[in-house]
Design a protein around this motif. Structure first.
Motif, PDB file in Angstrom:
ATOM      1  N   ALA A   1       0.857  -1.185   0.000  1.00 16.25           N
ATOM      2  CA  ALA A   1       0.000   0.000   0.000  1.00 16.25           C
ATOM      3  C   ALA A   1       0.894   1.236   0.000  1.00 16.25           C
ATOM      4  O   ALA A   1       1.755   1.390   0.871  1.00 16.25           O
ATOM      5  CB  ALA A   1      -0.909   0.004   1.221  1.00 16.25           C
ATOM      6  N   VAL A   2       0.698   2.092  -0.988  1.00 12.47           N
ATOM      7  CA  VAL A   2       1.396   3.375  -1.069  1.00 12.47           C
ATOM      8  C   VAL A   2       0.358   4.459  -0.796  1.00 12.47           C
ATOM      9  O   VAL A   2      -0.645   4.548  -1.509  1.00 12.47           O
ATOM     10  CB  VAL A   2       2.051   3.584  -2.441  1.00 12.47           C
ATOM     11  N   ILE A   3       0.596   5.248   0.240  1.00 14.60           N
ATOM     12  CA  ILE A   3      -0.358   6.284   0.621  1.00 14.60           C
ATOM     13  C   ILE A   3       0.225   7.649   0.265  1.00 14.60           C
ATOM     14  O   ILE A   3       1.371   7.957   0.610  1.00 14.60           O
ATOM     15  CB  ILE A   3      -0.689   6.216   2.123  1.00 14.60           C
ATOM     16  N   ILE A   4      -0.576   8.459  -0.417  1.00 12.29           N
ATOM     17  CA  ILE A   4      -0.152   9.787  -0.837  1.00 12.29           C
ATOM     18  C   ILE A   4      -1.062  10.823  -0.189  1.00 12.29           C
ATOM     19  O   ILE A   4      -2.261  10.596  -0.022  1.00 12.29           O
ATOM     20  CB  ILE A   4      -0.193   9.900  -2.384  1.00 12.29           C
ATOM     21  N   ALA A   5      -0.477  11.930   0.230  1.00 15.45           N
ATOM     22  CA  ALA A   5      -1.243  13.035   0.804  1.00 15.45           C
ATOM     23  C   ALA A   5      -0.541  14.339   0.427  1.00 15.45           C
ATOM     24  O   ALA A   5       0.685  14.439   0.496  1.00 15.45           O
ATOM     25  CB  ALA A   5      -1.348  12.908   2.319  1.00 15.45           C
ATOM     26  N   ARG A   6      -1.326  15.298   0.005  1.00 21.72           N
ATOM     27  CA  ARG A   6      -0.809  16.608  -0.410  1.00 21.72           C
ATOM     28  C   ARG A   6       0.311  16.466  -1.449  1.00 21.72           C
ATOM     29  O   ARG A   6       1.303  17.188  -1.432  1.00 21.72           O
ATOM     30  CB  ARG A   6      -0.321  17.402   0.791  1.00 21.72           C
ATOM     31  N   GLY A   7       0.135  15.488  -2.335  1.00 24.04           N
ATOM     32  CA  GLY A   7       1.069  15.321  -3.434  1.00 24.04           C
ATOM     33  C   GLY A   7       2.345  14.596  -3.103  1.00 24.04           C
ATOM     34  O   GLY A   7       3.237  14.491  -3.949  1.00 24.04           O
ATOM     35  N   ARG A   8       2.461  14.055  -1.882  1.00 24.62           N
ATOM     36  CA  ARG A   8       3.694  13.370  -1.474  1.00 24.62           C
ATOM     37  C   ARG A   8       3.389  11.984  -0.927  1.00 24.62           C
ATOM     38  O   ARG A   8       2.338  11.760  -0.327  1.00 24.62           O
ATOM     39  CB  ARG A   8       4.430  14.175  -0.401  1.00 24.62           C
ATOM     40  N   VAL A   9       4.315  11.054  -1.106  1.00 24.71           N
ATOM     41  CA  VAL A   9       4.177   9.720  -0.532  1.00 24.71           C
ATOM     42  C   VAL A   9       4.468   9.796   0.963  1.00 24.71           C
ATOM     43  O   VAL A   9       5.527  10.268   1.372  1.00 24.71           O
ATOM     44  CB  VAL A   9       5.126   8.708  -1.207  1.00 24.71           C
ATOM     45  N   VAL A  10       3.505   9.334   1.774  1.00 27.20           N
ATOM     46  CA  VAL A  10       3.672   9.375   3.226  1.00 27.20           C
ATOM     47  C   VAL A  10       3.798   7.981   3.831  1.00 27.20           C
ATOM     48  O   VAL A  10       4.119   7.847   5.015  1.00 27.20           O
ATOM     49  CB  VAL A  10       2.522  10.153   3.901  1.00 27.20           C
ATOM     50  N   ALA A  11       3.557   6.939   3.042  1.00 33.20           N
ATOM     51  CA  ALA A  11       3.736   5.570   3.527  1.00 33.20           C
ATOM     52  C   ALA A  11       3.864   4.637   2.329  1.00 33.20           C
ATOM     53  O   ALA A  11       3.211   4.840   1.305  1.00 33.20           O
ATOM     54  CB  ALA A  11       2.560   5.137   4.406  1.00 33.20           C
ATOM     55  N   ASP A  12       4.714   3.626   2.458  1.00 29.63           N
ATOM     56  CA  ASP A  12       4.905   2.625   1.405  1.00 29.63           C
ATOM     57  C   ASP A  12       5.299   1.313   2.085  1.00 29.63           C
ATOM     58  O   ASP A  12       6.473   1.047   2.311  1.00 29.63           O
ATOM     59  CB  ASP A  12       5.978   3.085   0.419  1.00 29.63           C
ATOM     60  N   GLU A  13       4.303   0.498   2.413  1.00 30.47           N
ATOM     61  CA  GLU A  13       4.528  -0.730   3.165  1.00 30.47           C
ATOM     62  C   GLU A  13       3.458  -1.751   2.805  1.00 30.47           C
ATOM     63  O   GLU A  13       2.478  -1.420   2.133  1.00 30.47           O
ATOM     64  CB  GLU A  13       4.480  -0.453   4.673  1.00 30.47           C
ATOM     65  N   THR A  14       3.639  -2.981   3.274  1.00 27.24           N
ATOM     66  CA  THR A  14       2.570  -3.959   3.119  1.00 27.24           C
ATOM     67  C   THR A  14       1.421  -3.564   4.039  1.00 27.24           C
ATOM     68  O   THR A  14       1.631  -2.866   5.041  1.00 27.24           O
ATOM     69  CB  THR A  14       3.038  -5.373   3.493  1.00 27.24           C
ATOM     70  N   PRO A  15       0.196  -4.005   3.736  1.00 29.99           N
ATOM     71  CA  PRO A  15      -0.913  -3.706   4.650  1.00 29.99           C
ATOM     72  C   PRO A  15      -0.637  -4.177   6.071  1.00 29.99           C
ATOM     73  O   PRO A  15      -0.978  -3.488   7.041  1.00 29.99           O
ATOM     74  CB  PRO A  15      -2.094  -4.455   4.023  1.00 29.99           C
ATOM     75  N   HIS A  16       0.013  -5.340   6.210  1.00 33.97           N
ATOM     76  CA  HIS A  16       0.336  -5.859   7.546  1.00 33.97           C
ATOM     77  C   HIS A  16       1.309  -4.945   8.267  1.00 33.97           C
ATOM     78  O   HIS A  16       1.140  -4.655   9.460  1.00 33.97           O
ATOM     79  CB  HIS A  16       0.922  -7.269   7.421  1.00 33.97           C
ATOM     80  N   GLU A  17       2.328  -4.452   7.552  1.00 35.30           N
ATOM     81  CA  GLU A  17       3.297  -3.550   8.175  1.00 35.30           C
ATOM     82  C   GLU A  17       2.650  -2.230   8.575  1.00 35.30           C
ATOM     83  O   GLU A  17       2.990  -1.650   9.613  1.00 35.30           O
ATOM     84  CB  GLU A  17       4.461  -3.299   7.217  1.00 35.30           C
ATOM     85  N   LEU A  18       1.728  -1.744   7.757  1.00 36.61           N
ATOM     86  CA  LEU A  18       1.034  -0.508   8.103  1.00 36.61           C
ATOM     87  C   LEU A  18       0.245  -0.660   9.391  1.00 36.61           C
ATOM     88  O   LEU A  18       0.229   0.239  10.232  1.00 36.61           O
ATOM     89  CB  LEU A  18       0.084  -0.100   6.969  1.00 36.61           C
ATOM     90  N   LEU A  19      -0.409  -1.801   9.547  1.00 32.75           N
ATOM     91  CA  LEU A  19      -1.183  -2.028  10.768  1.00 32.75           C
ATOM     92  C   LEU A  19      -0.266  -2.137  11.983  1.00 32.75           C
ATOM     93  O   LEU A  19      -0.590  -1.651  13.066  1.00 32.75           O
ATOM     94  CB  LEU A  19      -2.029  -3.293  10.625  1.00 32.75           C
ATOM     95  N   LYS A  20       0.894  -2.745  11.838  1.00 32.70           N
ATOM     96  CA  LYS A  20       1.818  -2.896  12.962  1.00 32.70           C
ATOM     97  C   LYS A  20       2.430  -1.570  13.372  1.00 32.70           C
ATOM     98  O   LYS A  20       2.720  -1.350  14.548  1.00 32.70           O
ATOM     99  CB  LYS A  20       2.942  -3.874  12.584  1.00 32.70           C
ATOM    100  N   ARG A  21       2.639  -0.673  12.394  1.00 34.15           N
ATOM    101  CA  ARG A  21       3.340   0.582  12.692  1.00 34.15           C
ATOM    102  C   ARG A  21       2.516   1.517  13.573  1.00 34.15           C
ATOM    103  O   ARG A  21       3.040   2.420  14.194  1.00 34.15           O
ATOM    104  CB  ARG A  21       3.706   1.318  11.400  1.00 34.15           C
ATOM    105  N   ASP A  22       1.182   1.311  13.615  1.00 27.99           N
ATOM    106  CA  ASP A  22       0.329   2.291  14.267  1.00 27.99           C
ATOM    107  C   ASP A  22       0.107   1.976  15.747  1.00 27.99           C
ATOM    108  O   ASP A  22      -1.011   2.013  16.242  1.00 27.99           O
ATOM    109  CB  ASP A  22      -1.009   2.402  13.547  1.00 27.99           C
TER     110      ASP A  22
END
Length: 313
Positions: free
Chosen positions: A202-223
């Motif tokens: 999953a690559v998440i973009i906000a305000r024209g910039r990439v703010v996250a680039d990880e697997t869905p599992h890694e994104l859930l663990k990071r929070d």
């Protein structure tokens, strides 16, 4: 097959739509490209596929620069753009035949691919109908069929399940899973369950910039999983709820997560492991708040999405 975008930038007047987006996708990857409305997703997609020229930066498909060598690059590309424009007065069969010939398909190969699209994308029932007479869901499926028709190595799909009913979404996700092994696939979507269901990254973009680039599992663990407790209170008065909870939860950062059907859900974030939930529940009784639930918080992808897209500067 390798897709690479490097420092893509695009402005429209004084508005910066995309501000240095870089992206790498290998064969076998299904990358979910996420972001709030206006984050720059569709603009990035258009630059990556050669439909919009960047102000700066480069994009390559299997080593071919999309602007310097467009024919070689686009020959490997299947693209479903936002809105999926088509010739509305053409029957589905004629439109897809036209698209196939434009892609160099002829004879038995063209007939085989058209038959596959009619069956696999569930278009047989509308095969002879003009596109303008179709429902939004069927028009979307026609758009997906033209992107898949020539069996491209790269698929770029902008909201592929938009307008589809739940059964059609299920079928489309299965199709993407089936073809993913030998392709690079980029899916722009706002449906987070779609990312969890079919995406390897999953690559998440906000305000024209990439703010996250990880697997869905890694994104859930990071929070901060395991370092927070959620409390649901049967009261819509969030200020009063926070005021009564704050004195008994020293060391926790309080955040109102949501208000639904008259209830307020508050998240208590701790730097270390949170206090015992039973002990906290006991102390919350002294607040005389109508507590409905106290438990260890397990983040959802929508929680992570909100955090990474709203906590940037």
């Amino acid at each position: 097959m390798h897709v690479k975008a490097n420092e893509l930038k695009k402005s429209f007047g004084d508005m910066t739509a995309v501000d240095g987006v870089s992206l790498d996708v290998d064969r076998g990857e299904v990358v979910g490209f996420l972001g709030p409305n206006g984050a720059g997703k569709s603009t990035t997609m258009k630059m990556l596929t050669g439909f919009l020229e960047p102000d700066s930066g480069t994009a390559e498909i299997d080593g071919h620069d999309i602007w310097r060598d467009p024919i070689a690059a686009k020959s490997k590309l299947g693209y479903l753009p936002e809105g999926a424009p088509a010739y509305g007065d053409m029957p589905v069969a004629d439109f897809l035949t036209f698209c196939g010939k434009m892609r160099g398909l002829r004879g038995a190969r063209l007939r085989d691919r058209l038959a596959f699209m009619a069956e696999r994308v569930r278009l047989a029932d509308v095969w002879s109908r003009p596109i303008d007479t179709l429902s939004k869901g069927y028009r979307r499926r026609v758009g997906i069929a033209q992107a898949l028709l020539h069996d491209p190595e790269l698929l770029v799909l902008d909201e592929p399940t938009d307008g589809l009913d739940p059964n059609q979404k299920y079928e489309m996700r299965n199709l993407i899973r089936e073809i993913a092994a030998d392709k690079s696939i980029i899916i722009s979507t706002h449906i987070l369950e779609e990312v969890e269901a079919i995406c390897t990254r999953a690559v998440i973009i906000a305000r024209g910039r990439v703010v996250a680039d990880e697997t869905p599992h890694e994104l859930l663990k990071r929070d901060n999983e395991g370092h927070a407790i959620h409390v649901r209170v049967n009261s819509p008065e969030q200020d009063s709820v926070i005021e009564k909870i704050r004195p008994i939860v020293d060391g926790a950062e309080l955040e109102v997560m949501e208000r639904v059907n008259g209830s307020t859900r508050v998240l208590l974030r701790y730097k270390d492991q949170p206090t015992d939930t039973a002990d906290l529940a006991s102390r919350l009784k002294d607040t005389q708040l109508p507590i409905e639930e106290v438990g260890v918080w397990r983040p959802r992808l929508e929680d992570v999405f909100r955090n990474v897209t709203t906590r940037i500067h």
